[in-house]
Design a protein around this motif. Structure first.
Motif, mmCIF file in Angstrom:
data_model
loop_
_atom_site.group_PDB
_atom_site.id
_atom_site.type_symbol
_atom_site.label_atom_id
_atom_site.label_comp_id
_atom_site.label_asym_id
_atom_site.label_seq_id
_atom_site.Cartn_x
_atom_site.Cartn_y
_atom_site.Cartn_z
ATOM 1 N N SER A 7 16.405 -12.988 18.335
ATOM 2 C CA SER A 7 16.244 -14.375 18.475
ATOM 3 C C SER A 7 17.241 -15.596 18.125
ATOM 4 C CB SER A 7 14.957 -14.440 17.447
ATOM 5 O OG SER A 7 14.999 -15.787 16.625
ATOM 6 N N SER A 29 12.006 -15.347 23.902
ATOM 7 C CA SER A 29 10.593 -15.270 23.713
ATOM 8 C C SER A 29 10.744 -13.839 22.849
ATOM 9 C CB SER A 29 9.788 -15.182 24.738
ATOM 10 O OG SER A 29 8.557 -15.205 24.371
ATOM 11 N N THR A 30 10.013 -13.977 21.564
ATOM 12 C CA THR A 30 10.401 -12.550 21.118
ATOM 13 C C THR A 30 8.873 -12.259 20.334
ATOM 14 O OG1 THR A 30 11.095 -13.644 19.031
ATOM 15 C CG2 THR A 30 12.774 -12.629 20.338
ATOM 16 N N GLU A 31 7.731 -12.694 20.828
ATOM 17 C CA GLU A 31 6.562 -12.601 20.368
ATOM 18 C C GLU A 31 5.281 -12.387 21.275
ATOM 19 O OE1 GLU A 31 4.729 -14.239 16.458
ATOM 20 O OE2 GLU A 31 3.964 -15.396 18.049
ATOM 21 N N SER A 32 4.431 -11.572 21.148
ATOM 22 C CA SER A 32 3.304 -11.537 22.080
ATOM 23 C C SER A 32 2.110 -11.589 21.005
ATOM 24 C CB SER A 32 3.474 -9.826 22.825
ATOM 25 O OG SER A 32 4.671 -10.033 23.668
ATOM 26 N N THR A 33 0.757 -11.711 21.909
ATOM 27 C CA THR A 33 -0.408 -11.449 21.329
ATOM 28 C C THR A 33 -1.350 -10.937 22.077
ATOM 29 O OG1 THR A 33 0.041 -13.612 20.112
ATOM 30 C CG2 THR A 33 -2.187 -12.768 20.217
ATOM 31 N N THR A 100 2.836 -8.154 13.526
ATOM 32 C CA THR A 100 3.349 -9.339 12.342
ATOM 33 C C THR A 100 2.267 -9.853 12.072
ATOM 34 O OG1 THR A 100 3.377 -10.914 14.320
ATOM 35 C CG2 THR A 100 5.745 -9.986 13.487
ATOM 36 N N SER A 108 -0.715 -9.767 16.701
ATOM 37 C CA SER A 108 0.389 -10.550 17.206
ATOM 38 C C SER A 108 1.639 -9.632 16.640
ATOM 39 C CB SER A 108 0.735 -11.753 16.292
ATOM 40 O OG SER A 108 -0.184 -12.796 16.556
ATOM 41 N N TYR A 109 2.619 -9.407 17.745
ATOM 42 C CA TYR A 109 3.796 -8.420 17.305
ATOM 43 C C TYR A 109 5.148 -9.036 17.728
ATOM 44 C CZ TYR A 109 1.606 -7.003 21.871
ATOM 45 O OH TYR A 109 1.122 -6.895 23.120
ATOM 46 N N ASP A 110 6.052 -8.589 17.257
ATOM 47 C CA ASP A 110 7.500 -8.973 17.448
ATOM 48 C C ASP A 110 8.199 -7.892 17.910
ATOM 49 O OD1 ASP A 110 9.479 -11.063 17.627
ATOM 50 O OD2 ASP A 110 9.390 -11.762 15.812
#
Length: 116
Positions: A7, A29-33, A100, A108-110
């Motif tokens: 990041s 972009s380093t996060e997803s849900t 995370t 949510s994850y990174d």
């Protein structure tokens, strides 16, 4: 293995009406849900899809050509799975996808790059 965060951010301060606001654009972009499915986990296919859509190769801002993960994610903090990201030029990169935040079925994850 070492983890290297993927990041980069820059900040811009804007003064409006005597208030200062800091704008921090997400260069990577380093996060997803996702939502855990009937199995009680985020499926491997969903993790791979989210990584393809939300992970950019550092500094290039290019979406990966393909993503292959070892499995899915359970909705509990710090659960993780290793994935291989292949860029359009064929370069492979190992990343760790880690939860995370878990709130019920919401996960949510990174991502972090794995270095040898």
């Amino acid at each position: 293995m070492k983890y290297a965060a993927v990041s980069l951010v820059t900040a811009t301060v804007v003064a409006v009406g005597g208030f200062a606001f800091v704008a921090v654009p997400r260069l990577l972009s380093t996060e997803s849900t996702s939502t855990a499915g009937a199995t009680g986990a985020v499926s491997r296919a969903e993790v791979e899809k989210q990584v393809r859509e939300n992970y950019s190769v550092p500094l290039i801002q290019e979406k990966p050509k393909s993503v292959s993960c070892a499995g899915g994610l359970k909705p509990r903090q710090h659960d993780s799975v290793e994935c291989t990201v292949t860029s359009k030029n064929g370069k492979r990169q190992q990343i760790m996808v880690s939860v995370t935040k878990a709130n019920g079925n919401g996960v949510s994850y990174d991502y972090a790059v794995l270095e040898n």
